[in-house]
Design a protein around this motif. Structure first.
Motif, mmCIF file in Angstrom:
data_model
loop_
_atom_site.group_PDB
_atom_site.id
_atom_site.type_symbol
_atom_site.label_atom_id
_atom_site.label_comp_id
_atom_site.label_asym_id
_atom_site.label_seq_id
_atom_site.Cartn_x
_atom_site.Cartn_y
_atom_site.Cartn_z
ATOM 1 N N ALA A 214 9.299 6.573 5.217
ATOM 2 C CA ALA A 214 9.553 7.603 6.219
ATOM 3 C C ALA A 214 8.572 7.446 7.379
ATOM 4 O O ALA A 214 7.403 7.120 7.194
ATOM 5 C CB ALA A 214 9.407 8.988 5.595
ATOM 6 N N ARG A 215 9.091 7.643 8.582
ATOM 7 C CA ARG A 215 8.319 7.636 9.837
ATOM 8 C C ARG A 215 7.982 6.235 10.350
ATOM 9 O O ARG A 215 7.612 6.092 11.497
ATOM 10 C CB ARG A 215 7.009 8.440 9.733
ATOM 11 N N THR A 216 8.058 5.217 9.504
ATOM 12 C CA THR A 216 7.713 3.859 9.926
ATOM 13 C C THR A 216 8.872 2.941 9.571
ATOM 14 O O THR A 216 9.159 2.749 8.390
ATOM 15 C CB THR A 216 6.424 3.373 9.239
ATOM 16 N N PRO A 217 9.557 2.344 10.551
ATOM 17 C CA PRO A 217 10.808 1.623 10.274
ATOM 18 C C PRO A 217 10.598 0.214 9.723
ATOM 19 O O PRO A 217 10.867 -0.795 10.389
ATOM 20 C CB PRO A 217 11.489 1.590 11.640
ATOM 21 N N ILE A 218 10.120 0.148 8.493
ATOM 22 C CA ILE A 218 9.838 -1.139 7.867
ATOM 23 C C ILE A 218 10.621 -1.265 6.559
ATOM 24 O O ILE A 218 11.062 -0.273 5.980
ATOM 25 C CB ILE A 218 8.340 -1.317 7.575
ATOM 26 N N ALA A 219 10.761 -2.502 6.117
ATOM 27 C CA ALA A 219 11.353 -2.799 4.817
ATOM 28 C C ALA A 219 10.261 -3.386 3.937
ATOM 29 O O ALA A 219 9.560 -4.326 4.331
ATOM 30 C CB ALA A 219 12.501 -3.792 4.964
ATOM 31 N N GLN A 220 10.096 -2.848 2.741
ATOM 32 C CA GLN A 220 9.083 -3.384 1.837
ATOM 33 C C GLN A 220 9.500 -4.779 1.380
ATOM 34 O O GLN A 220 10.601 -4.977 0.858
ATOM 35 C CB GLN A 220 8.895 -2.458 0.642
ATOM 36 N N ALA A 221 8.601 -5.743 1.593
ATOM 37 C CA ALA A 221 8.906 -7.142 1.286
ATOM 38 C C ALA A 221 7.611 -7.940 1.279
ATOM 39 O O ALA A 221 6.562 -7.461 1.720
ATOM 40 C CB ALA A 221 9.880 -7.715 2.315
ATOM 41 N N PHE A 222 7.689 -9.155 0.772
ATOM 42 C CA PHE A 222 6.626 -10.148 0.850
ATOM 43 C C PHE A 222 7.226 -11.378 1.538
ATOM 44 O O PHE A 222 8.450 -11.552 1.543
ATOM 45 C CB PHE A 222 6.108 -10.528 -0.532
ATOM 46 N N ALA A 223 6.372 -12.222 2.087
ATOM 47 C CA ALA A 223 6.910 -13.414 2.751
ATOM 48 C C ALA A 223 5.915 -14.561 2.674
ATOM 49 O O ALA A 223 4.696 -14.362 2.763
ATOM 50 C CB ALA A 223 7.256 -13.120 4.207
ATOM 51 N N LEU A 224 6.454 -15.763 2.521
ATOM 52 C CA LEU A 224 5.706 -17.008 2.659
ATOM 53 C C LEU A 224 6.191 -17.691 3.929
ATOM 54 O O LEU A 224 7.379 -18.014 4.050
ATOM 55 C CB LEU A 224 5.943 -17.928 1.468
ATOM 56 N N ILE A 225 5.268 -17.894 4.883
ATOM 57 C CA ILE A 225 5.600 -18.597 6.122
ATOM 58 C C ILE A 225 5.073 -20.016 5.979
ATOM 59 O O ILE A 225 3.863 -20.240 5.803
ATOM 60 C CB ILE A 225 4.965 -17.909 7.343
ATOM 61 N N HIS A 226 5.976 -20.982 6.008
ATOM 62 C CA HIS A 226 5.597 -22.378 5.793
ATOM 63 C C HIS A 226 5.272 -23.071 7.111
ATOM 64 O O HIS A 226 5.681 -22.619 8.189
ATOM 65 C CB HIS A 226 6.723 -23.115 5.074
ATOM 66 N N ALA A 227 4.553 -24.170 7.014
ATOM 67 C CA ALA A 227 4.106 -24.888 8.206
ATOM 68 C C ALA A 227 5.252 -25.515 8.982
ATOM 69 O O ALA A 227 5.059 -25.952 10.125
ATOM 70 C CB ALA A 227 3.087 -25.960 7.816
ATOM 71 N N ASP A 228 6.451 -25.598 8.390
ATOM 72 C CA ASP A 228 7.613 -26.089 9.133
ATOM 73 C C ASP A 228 8.401 -24.948 9.790
ATOM 74 O O ASP A 228 9.477 -25.170 10.356
ATOM 75 C CB ASP A 228 8.536 -26.903 8.217
ATOM 76 N N GLY A 229 7.871 -23.723 9.708
ATOM 77 C CA GLY A 229 8.524 -22.575 10.341
ATOM 78 C C GLY A 229 9.525 -21.856 9.462
ATOM 79 O O GLY A 229 10.054 -20.807 9.861
ATOM 80 N N LYS A 230 9.793 -22.380 8.287
ATOM 81 C CA LYS A 230 10.721 -21.711 7.384
ATOM 82 C C LYS A 230 9.996 -20.573 6.650
ATOM 83 O O LYS A 230 8.773 -20.597 6.497
ATOM 84 C CB LYS A 230 11.316 -22.701 6.392
ATOM 85 N N VAL A 231 10.761 -19.603 6.192
ATOM 86 C CA VAL A 231 10.190 -18.417 5.557
ATOM 87 C C VAL A 231 10.908 -18.136 4.252
ATOM 88 O O VAL A 231 12.147 -18.185 4.183
ATOM 89 C CB VAL A 231 10.299 -17.185 6.492
ATOM 90 N N ASP A 232 10.138 -17.845 3.216
ATOM 91 C CA ASP A 232 10.681 -17.290 1.975
ATOM 92 C C ASP A 232 10.453 -15.785 2.028
ATOM 93 O O ASP A 232 9.303 -15.319 2.037
ATOM 94 C CB ASP A 232 9.963 -17.876 0.759
ATOM 95 N N LEU A 233 11.525 -15.023 2.085
ATOM 96 C CA LEU A 233 11.464 -13.562 2.165
ATOM 97 C C LEU A 233 11.729 -13.002 0.773
ATOM 98 O O LEU A 233 12.830 -13.155 0.237
ATOM 99 C CB LEU A 233 12.497 -13.051 3.166
ATOM 100 N N ILE A 234 10.725 -12.375 0.193
ATOM 101 C CA ILE A 234 10.859 -11.853 -1.166
ATOM 102 C C ILE A 234 11.117 -10.355 -1.081
ATOM 103 O O ILE A 234 10.229 -9.577 -0.719
ATOM 104 C CB ILE A 234 9.601 -12.153 -2.010
ATOM 105 N N CYS A 235 12.342 -9.954 -1.383
ATOM 106 C CA CYS A 235 12.729 -8.549 -1.284
ATOM 107 C C CYS A 235 14.015 -8.338 -2.068
ATOM 108 O O CYS A 235 14.672 -9.303 -2.485
ATOM 109 C CB CYS A 235 12.926 -8.139 0.177
#
Length: 592
Positions: A214-235
């Motif tokens: 509430a009050r903050t427009p975020i989604a609870q998640a974790f992420a791995l940002i790789h050196a090639d720019g790809k992302v693993d979004l854990i949610c």
């Protein structure tokens, strides 16, 4: 309404809950257990499911923690909550500890001088926090299950609101550009990826928003940002389903149940920020590397598009505030109380047609309630405005194009001279920060004294920071920059901060004034040195109550600032108002 006023936690609920937790501690051979006001994402605001501190103690503030021993317990809060914690917690159950003046380590070194086993949930405590406790030689730290969860019946479910895409024209950069920006700096720290548990960082990086908190427009998640720019979004995959096309093929969604296994499978060096990363996640990595969060500063330094958008949000919000202030001054019912004030202000913001949520629970403290720094009115504390001389209203709105945060202390009748005197000193502090010009490399700690100097000269002060960072349709409190004594982060162009000195006389009144400001490159002054300088652009345009200003206390430059500010308020907001509101604004913005 977004805000409700029910009493959600009570001191009398604490004793049986603490007793149940102690039974659990005995069953797991623990002598103490830590209860933070935190979740796995280490943010300021948590979902109802993670309100463990409020559930076990009754304290509902946004910062603090408790430690439960078998024969004693304590709640730790900072200066913002000293008054609130005394009201909300049971004195026979909990000691109230002034933190950080007394650290947890210092308190435990006395409370557990004979040693013992201290349990903690490793998903709720960051690496640096636990490292700080490891100096307690007599205390054995035990990563354990969560005892509060074990005894909390009818605990709320985890949030699962769908993600939405954030418009690129408001963000200023595409998600692909942002991913590339972060990926480019990872080799500097010799890491193959960076792990973040910060939902606002993920929201900024991927140009997404959510509704888990509430009050903050975020989604609870974790992420791995790789050196090639790809992302693993854990949610939760169902949350990401609406934005799969927006995320594109370079963002892979992974089930939360596989989080630790996925981290353990990373063969290269993975960076993490020890100030935010949970102990459990750091422990899952084969090759963890401690480093500064590479997303924090790019997120904090807003793009030109974000700044342009937030300017418009503040003008819209400013017009709603003027309508509210006229209502408070001229149209409020004679029997109005604090809840009526909160409802009216939310209604004026709703009538803009653009309000997505309030930015935080509105603070509307009349008379002595204004001295409770983070006061939240409820059905039991609701105070009639009556004969109180002032009311402190701290509020904000979440709009797609910006997040607002504004505080005004308002006269309800002719105030005593003491209040007007204190108000004028607080105003001088806000003006000093607003007018500040400073070299590149200066941090918030260096500017904090400017706001306090008028109060310090009279042996007064306030127990909160002068300013915090603010996001753009994200968190109303955003790091890493602040204007406060501990902050060593250099201010940089594009950073949006609050400017909010105050003064509080417990049991009598509270004063705070707050505008949002954005750091920019300062125009050169003829005859000055050839060096880069910064200053602030004001974003908030709402009149300051002239009835509370004592002009004789002000210098010529301060009077000029106020008159110029009010002239700008009138010029910017008058075209957005009807005749009655405009006429009121003309009078409110008259020169001193």
């Amino acid at each position: 309404m977004f805000q409700t006023f029910a009493v959600t936690a009570r001191p009398d609920a604490a004793p049986p809950r603490v007793a149940a937790l102690r039974d659990w501690m005995r069953s797991t051979d623990l002598d103490a257990f830590l209860v933070p006001r935190a979740d796995a994402h280490q943010g300021e605001y948590v979902a109802p499911r993670d309100e463990r501190l409020a559930w076990i103690t009754g304290f509902t503030g946004s910062a603090g923690f408790a430690v439960i021993l078998r024969d004693r317990a304590a709640v730790f809060t900072d200066g913002r909550y000293r008054a609130q914690v005394r009201v909300q917690t049971d004195a026979e159950t909990f000691e109230r500890v002034d933190w950080p003046a007394t650290t947890l380590a210092d308190w435990l070194s006395e409370a557990m001088a004979d040693g013992g086993r201290l349990g903690f949930d490793p998903m709720l405590h960051n690496v640096r926090e636990i490292e700080g406790l490891q100096k307690l030689e007599a205390v054995e730290l035990i990563a354990s299950d969560n005892g509060v969860d074990a005894i909390w019946s009818n605990r709320p479910d985890a949030p699962a609101a769908p993600m939405t895409a954030y418009p690129e024209e408001l963000a200023g950069h595409s998600a692909a550009q942002k991913r590339a920006m972060i990926a480019d700096v990872l080799p500097r720290d010799n890491v193959a990826a960076f792990l973040t548990n910060q939902p606002d960082a993920i929201a900024w990086l991927l140009n997404i928003r959510g509704g888990d908190i509430a009050r903050t427009p975020i989604a609870q998640a974790f992420a791995l940002i790789h050196a090639d720019g790809k992302v693993d979004l854990i949610c939760d995959p169902t949350k990401a389903d609406p934005v799969r096309d927006h995320l594109g093929p370079d963002v892979r969604v992974i089930e939360p149940a596989h989080l630790t296994d996925h981290l353990a499978a990373q063969e290269g060096r993975v960076g993490l920020d020890p100030a935010t990363c949970p102990v459990a996640l750091a422990g899952a990595l084969a090759h963890p590397v401690h480093m500064t969060d590479p997303i924090a500063l790019p997120k904090a330094c807003k793009s030109d598009a974000e700044i342009a958008a937030t300017r418009e949000a503040h003008l819209r919000d400013g017009a709603a505030m003027v309508r509210f202030l006229r209502w408070l001054d001229q149209d409020r019912p004679g029997d109005a109380a604090e809840i009526d004030v909160v409802r009216a202000l939310e209604d004026f913001r709703r009538k803009t047609g653009a309000l997505r949520d309030i930015a935080f629970e509105t603070i509307a403290g009349s008379g002595p309630n204004g001295a409770i720094i983070h006061y939240r009115v409820n059905e039991e504390t609701n105070r009639p405005l009556g004969d109180d001389p002032t009311i402190l209203v701290d509020s904000g709105g979440q709009y797609l194009d910006g997040t607002t945060d504004i505080t005004r202390t308002i006269a309800l009748q002719q105030p005593p001279g003491e209040i007007a005197h204190a108000f004028t000193r607080v105003l001088q502090g806000m003006i000093a920060v607003s007018r500040a010009r400073f070299p590149v490399g200066v941090a918030g700690a260096h500017l904090d004294a400017l706001a306090r100097a008028p109060l310090w000269a009279e042996h007064r002060d306030y127990d909160h920071g002068t300013g915090h960072g603010v996001g753009v349709y994200l968190g109303v409190h955003e790091g890493p920059m602040r204007i406060s004594r501990p902050s060593q982060i250099p201010l940089a162009p594009g950073m949006i901060l609050s400017n909010e000195p105050g003064y509080y006389r417990e049991g009598s009144y509270g004063i705070r004034l707050e505008n949002l400001i954005v750091v920019r490159e300062a125009a050169r002054i003829e005859g000055g040195d050839d060096r880069a300088m910064l200053d602030f652009e004001t974003l908030t345009w709402v009149p300051i109550d002239r009835r509370l200003i004592l002009p004789d206390l002000l210098g010529p430059d301060e009077r000029f600032w106020i008159d110029t500010y009010h002239a700008e308020v009138l010029a910017r907001l008058a075209p957005r108002l009807d005749t009655a509101d405009r006429d009121w604004l003309v009078a409110a913005c008259a020169p001193l």
